[in-house]
Design a protein around this motif. Structure first.
Motif: not given
Ligand SMILES: Cc1cc2nc3c(=O)[nH]c(=O)nc-3n(C[C@H](O)[C@H](O)[C@H](O)COP(=O)(O)OP(=O)(O)OC[C@H]3O[C@@H](n4cnc5c(N)ncnc54)[C@H](O)[C@@H]3O)c2cc1C
Length: 416
Positions: A70-71, A175-179, A210-212, A221-222
């Motif tokens: 991710v840039a 790590m947390l998912e973006e959503r 993120g995942r995959d 992900g964050y």
């Protein structure tokens, strides 16, 4: 036609896979032996990357494109109220350990990766080098690469005096998912490399695949890394003690971390960090921590054995350089074999000279970046001037920034 030299690579994480890739590119056969029996892709967290890493991956035959990470165009620093106090343009690509691992593993022929093989010892004689595995299996090759991490079995046998040194602090990570990030917080921090610098501590957070390994908006992900001074004998031992009262040494598997410690970290995040970042910590299901160590080896080749990656040198993560350093080690090993026309002894001598020099410099640089955190366990009167404060501008410019931008890495010897 001359027989291709066969390299035995011990450790099938990023260092071992990079070594195998570069050795194959240099005309060797390489087999990776990994202690873990399962796939390692579920390991790891976010990873700051550098162009030097991508160049080595390309030499191994991996086409690196924008989907590698991710840039992140800029860095910001937030005060405890959540206000932006500093802003700096510094584009970087943030990736994830699993993303790089999969790409490297996919280019290695299946039969060249042997999981469930734990090295016990190394034997060397005139015919070459033999790896002896638990269970008694023996494999002989022309060269052995110890890419078996900071607690390397290979290094312990060759250089038993070399031990990791605890830096005096741990990194809480998660790590947390973006959503799962609330929309207003997402807008403020998600696409930025964000710092919070409470007194005596350092928190950084950034987006990752993120995942995959998905890098599409909404599916990323964050990741956060929160450095916290932690005294070794009591405080670190307490962190590494599970609910049954068993202390696991200086590291503990994330699911065994006691729930009250996680609750405490969340509550201290609310007290010390910007609310946007504290919310990320609160929403992360399984925060975990790693004690920070550094490690320096006086030599990285011994006979037909080379040490590589964390087995050779560990620089504190402030340089964001662990994987890139392993890639540069692998590149130097491959290039040394090519330059020596296949004379492995000459190649290892060159590798030793160059990587020893680079490793020592990077460890020293990372120590300087972590000096303020390390000094927190000293009384204020005992601290050096450089340990007394962390200036946001300097932290933002130097943490995880490209080694080639730093004067001390500009010499061509470091760029091998
Ligand atoms: C908090 C933190 C943040 C970090 N952030 C970054 C970052 O942003 N960017 C970056 O580049 N780096 C970062 N790093 C560093 C990076 O994770 C490591 O430098 C890198 O993973 C080193 O890889 P390695 O392959 O040398 O060692 P490891 O990843 O430790 O791999 C060693 C492998 O050897 C295997 N093994 C061990 N013993 C044996 C044996 N006896 N027989 C067979 N196999 C064995 C292990 O199972 C393991 O798979 C960070 C590190 C930390 C702690």
């Amino acid at each position: 036609m001359a027989r291709r030299p066969h390299a035995l690579v011990i450790g099938g994480s990023l260092g071992g896979l990079l070594a195998a890739g570069m050795l194959r590119a240099a005309g060797c056969e390489a087999t990776v032996f990994e202690r873990a029996a399962d796939d390692l892709a579920s390991r790891g967290a976010g990873l700051g990357t550098r162009d030097e890493l991508f160049l080595v991956m390309e030499r191994i035959g991996i086409a690196v494109d924008a989907s590698i990470g991710v840039a992140v165009p800029e860095r910001i620093c937030l005060d405890p109220s959540g206000r932006v106090t500093h802003r700096m343009r510094l584009p970087q690509t943030m990736s994830a350990w699993a993303r790089i691992y999969r790409l490297l593993k996919d280019v290695l022929p299946r039969e060249r990766y042997r999981p469930g093989m734990a090295l016990e010892r190394v034997e060397q004689d005139a015919r070459g080098v033999t790896a002896v595995f638990s269970g008694g299996a023996r494999v002989t090759g022309d060269l052995l690469v110890g890419a078996d991490g900071i607690r390397s079995t290979v290094r312990a046998q060759l250089l038993p005096q070399v031990q990791p040194r605890y830096a005096g602090y741990v990194a809480w990570r998660g790590m947390l998912e973006e959503r799962e990030i609330p929309r207003d917080i997402h807008a403020q921090i998600f696409e930025r490399y964000t710092f919070c610098l409470p007194e005596g501590e350092m928190m950084l957070s950034y987006p990752v695949p993120g995942r995959d390994d998905d890098t599409r908006p909404g599916r990323r992900g964050y990741n956060f890394v929160w450095y916290r001074p932690t005294e070794e004998r009591e405080a670190l031992a307490r962190l590494c003690t599970d609910a049954s009262g068993r202390c696991h040494g200086v590291a503990i598997a994330p699911p065994l971390i006691r729930p009250e410690l996680i609750a405490q970290v969340r509550s201290e995040a609310r007290a010390l960090l910007a609310p946007q970042v504290a919310e990320v910590v609160a929403r992360t299901a399984q925060p975990f921590f790693q004690a920070i160590f550094d490690l320096e080896s006086p030599q990285v080749a011994c006979g037909r054995v080379a040490l590589l990656g964390d087995a050779a040198f560990v620089a504190r993560p402030h340089v964001g350089m662990g994987v890139t350093k392993a890639a540069l080690d692998a590149q130097c090993l491959g290039d040394s074999i090519i330059a020596a026309g296949g004379d492995l002894d000459a190649a290892l001598a060159r590798y030793d000279r160059e990587r020893r020099h680079f490793g020592a410099r990077i460890v020293a640089h990372a120590r300087r970046l972590g000096a303020y955190l390390e000094a927190q366990l000293k009384r204020r009167g005992q601290r050096e001037v450089s340990e007394l404060e962390q200036r946001p501008e300097r932290v933002m410019r130097e943490i995880g920034s490209s080694a080639v931008d730093l004067r001390e890495f500009a010499s061509p010897r470091g760029a091998s």
